[in-house]
Design an enzyme around this catalytic site. Structure first.
Site, short mmCIF file in Angstrom:
data_model
loop_
_atom_site.label_atom_id
_atom_site.label_comp_id
_atom_site.label_asym_id
_atom_site.label_seq_id
_atom_site.Cartn_x
_atom_site.Cartn_y
_atom_site.Cartn_z
N LYS A 22 58.67 47.99 29.55
CA LYS A 22 57.22 48.29 29.39
C LYS A 22 56.46 47.84 30.63
CE LYS A 22 54.26 45.28 27.17
NZ LYS A 22 53.08 44.90 27.92
N ASN A 23 56.75 46.62 31.09
CA ASN A 23 55.94 46.05 32.18
C ASN A 23 56.29 46.61 33.54
OD1 ASN A 23 54.44 44.64 30.37
ND2 ASN A 23 55.55 42.72 30.60
N ARG A 91 46.07 45.39 28.81
CA ARG A 91 45.92 44.63 30.06
C ARG A 91 46.19 45.52 31.26
NH1 ARG A 91 43.71 40.09 32.13
NH2 ARG A 91 44.87 39.31 33.95
N ASP A 115 47.01 41.54 24.98
CA ASP A 115 47.31 40.39 24.13
C ASP A 115 46.27 39.28 24.28
OD1 ASP A 115 50.93 40.57 24.55
OD2 ASP A 115 49.58 41.46 23.08
C1 EPZ Z 1 51.69 40.06 33.10
O1 EPZ Z 1 50.36 39.77 32.71
C2 EPZ Z 1 52.37 40.66 31.88
N1 EPZ Z 1 51.68 41.90 31.49
C3 EPZ Z 1 52.36 39.68 30.71
O2 EPZ Z 1 53.15 40.26 29.68
C4 EPZ Z 1 53.04 38.39 31.15
O3 EPZ Z 1 52.92 37.44 30.12
C5 EPZ Z 1 52.41 37.85 32.43
O4 EPZ Z 1 52.40 38.87 33.46
C6 EPZ Z 1 53.17 36.64 32.98
O5 EPZ Z 1 54.51 36.98 33.22
C7 EPZ Z 1 51.95 43.04 32.16
O6 EPZ Z 1 52.75 43.05 33.11
C8 EPZ Z 1 51.24 44.28 31.72
P1 EPZ Z 1 49.47 36.83 35.24
P2 EPZ Z 1 49.28 39.30 33.83
O7 EPZ Z 1 48.27 37.25 35.99
O8 EPZ Z 1 49.57 39.92 35.13
C9 EPZ Z 1 48.25 32.06 34.63
C10 EPZ Z 1 53.70 41.11 27.57
O9 EPZ Z 1 53.98 40.55 26.51
N2 EPZ Z 1 48.78 31.75 35.97
O10 EPZ Z 1 50.79 36.81 35.93
O11 EPZ Z 1 47.96 39.47 33.21
C11 EPZ Z 1 47.15 33.11 34.65
O12 EPZ Z 1 45.86 32.51 34.76
C12 EPZ Z 1 52.55 40.61 28.41
O13 EPZ Z 1 54.31 42.09 28.04
C13 EPZ Z 1 48.49 30.52 36.54
O14 EPZ Z 1 47.79 29.71 35.94
O15 EPZ Z 1 49.61 37.74 33.93
C14 EPZ Z 1 47.33 33.79 33.29
O16 EPZ Z 1 46.65 33.05 32.30
C15 EPZ Z 1 51.83 39.44 27.77
N3 EPZ Z 1 48.98 30.24 37.78
C16 EPZ Z 1 48.83 33.71 33.04
O17 EPZ Z 1 49.30 32.63 33.87
C17 EPZ Z 1 49.78 31.12 38.46
O18 EPZ Z 1 50.20 30.82 39.59
C18 EPZ Z 1 49.59 34.97 33.37
O19 EPZ Z 1 49.16 35.39 34.63
C19 EPZ Z 1 50.08 32.37 37.84
C20 EPZ Z 1 49.57 32.67 36.59
#
Ligand code: EPZ
Length: 417
Positions: A22-23, A91, A115
């Protein structure tokens, strides 16, 4: 509200076909805006893919399924306009920003949904865009415009997966070199970079946290096959192990599985990898508790944790479940407590799962994609009947789940109401 009714305790045996990721599929659909004709193979038939296709069509593009999992996208007639409300349901809609800016120099979109597992800020996207000359206007929608010239060195404020994906799609328009540091290296980021290479963009450092790239896109058509979903692989491995099943997972792509296989081995799951197939067999002894710590890829990424936490309820001793990324991803742990699991929530990022404990069928809620899968695994382990509501979240991320589970002997029914 639709729900699953699951009778736990049945012995599970057979093969589970693994769907395309999916991702990976979602950013690849967005990237189709960078070329005219895109053919994507092994695309999962899930609701998030359907939403992304709706948005492509709303923008003036066309999408067609050439067979069950081959998606053809034509974006020759796409014109920039504000994305539709459907963009609020996932997202990944944020991923249209990069390619629209690259192709048209402008993008207007609602703030992304998806989510509810934390604040999930998009600041890292916007601050990286600004370094490539993008002006962001944040009002009830997000309005973005960019100057023509771009390129330069960018250090991502967060190693964001979609942030990195958005940035490489925008930078594909820059003829000057763009250097991206602290980039995410998830399998889906790597697959997107390979797509951009096929489109004529020069990219080096794929799979590392430093990318060097320069555009522009020179090809009008690109074909790409979506990689098997590593999140399905870990979830179904956890399911097979927790239910003491005898399950084969195929196809798998071993290049992306180091952390998952290491975790399973540390728990003493009876797992073997042969080529592009994983075999899980009943354990030869007790499962061992082993810390479940989310990391940035290639460590075990956060989405693997919920299903593996269910397996932890069947392991001997305390397992620390530590997800420092999301501050609101523990809902599934509270549902597991309802089913009899011994879980100590320590703070919004850490919990202790102490096993082994029997689980009992209850009425539980699936709050997001991965916690939905965790509930399914718990229901298959549990004694008695479990009702899972909120399964629209599960449909966002898993294709034909109940069919695939019935085929290995699970007693699962979908009740639509
Ligand atoms: C992607 O979301 C995925 N979604 C998410 O999968 C996944 O949980 C996430 O990456 C992390 O692997 C898609 O690809 C569509 P992020 P994204 O920006 O890009 C914090 C699923 O179930 N963070 O990588 O929105 C950040 O603030 C979904 O398929 C730090 O704090 O996620 C955020 O709260 C759920 N420091 C969270 O982590 C960092 O250096 C994820 O961030 C990096 C991130």
């Amino acid at each position: 509200m639709s729900r699953f009714i699951i009778e736990g305790g049945t012995s599970l045996k057979g093969d589970i076909p693994i769907s395309g990721s999916k991702n990976a599929a979602l950013p690849l659909i967005a990237a189709s805006l960078l070329v005219e004709e895109t053919t994507l193979r092994n695309v999962p038939r899930i609701t998030d893919v359907a939403r992304m296709c709706e948005i492509i069509e709303y923008l003036g593009g066309s999408t067609a399924w050439k067979d069950e999992h081959t998606l053809q996208i034509n974006t020759g007639n796409v014109r920039p306009k504000e994305l539709p409300p459907a963009a609020r349901t996932l997202r990944a809609s944020i991923l249209f920003a990069g390619p629209l800016l690259a192709r048209f120099g402008e993008a207007e979109l609602p703030y992304p949904g998806g989510d509810v597992i934390g604040a999930r800020p998009i600041d890292s996207h916007l601050s990286a865009f600004e370094k490539l000359g993008v002006i962001a206007e944040e009002k009830e929608t997000l309005k973005l415009n960019r100057k023509k010239t771009c390129g330069g060195k960018i250090v991502l404020e967060e190693t964001s997966v979609t942030g990195t994906e958005n940035l490489v799609m925008l930078a594909s328009a820059c003829t000057e070199e763009t250097e991206i540091r602290l980039a995410a290296a998830e399998p889906h980021v790597q697959e997107l970079c390979k797509f951009l290479q096929k489109a004529g963009v020069s990219i080096s450092g794929i799979g590392t946290t430093t990318l060097h790239m320069s555009g522009p896109v020179t090809k009008k058509t690109v074909e790409h096959t979506v990689n098997p979903d590593e999140l399905e692989i870990s979830a179904f491995a956890a399911l097979a192990a927790a239910t003491h099943g005898e399950i084969t997972l195929h196809p798998v792509d071993p290049q992306y599985l180091d952390a998952i296989l290491l975790q399973l081995e540390k728990i003493h799951v009876n797992v073997t990898l042969k080529g592009d197939t994983i075999h899980i067999q009943p354990p030869q002894g007790a499962y061992q508790s082993h810390r479940l710590q989310a990391g940035l890829y290639p460590k075990l990424v956060t989405d693997h944790l919920p299903p593996l936490a269910v397996l932890a309820t069947q392991a001997e001793g305390p397992t620390l479940v530590h997800d420092w990324l999301f501050e609101a991803r523990q809902s599934y742990l509270r549902e597991l407590i309802k089913m009899g699991a011994n879980v100590m929530i320590m703070d919004p990022h850490r919990a202790l799962v102490i096993g082994p404990t029997p689980l009992y069928g209850k009425e539980v809620v699936s709050y997001d994609i991965r916690s939905g899968m965790a509930m399914i695994i718990a229901a298959l382990v549990a004694r008695g009947t479990t009702t899972i509501t909120g399964i629209e979240h599960i449909d966002r991320g898993y294709e034909n789940l109940e069919e695939r589970l019935k085929n290995i002997g699970a007693n699962i029914e979908r009740i639509d109401s």
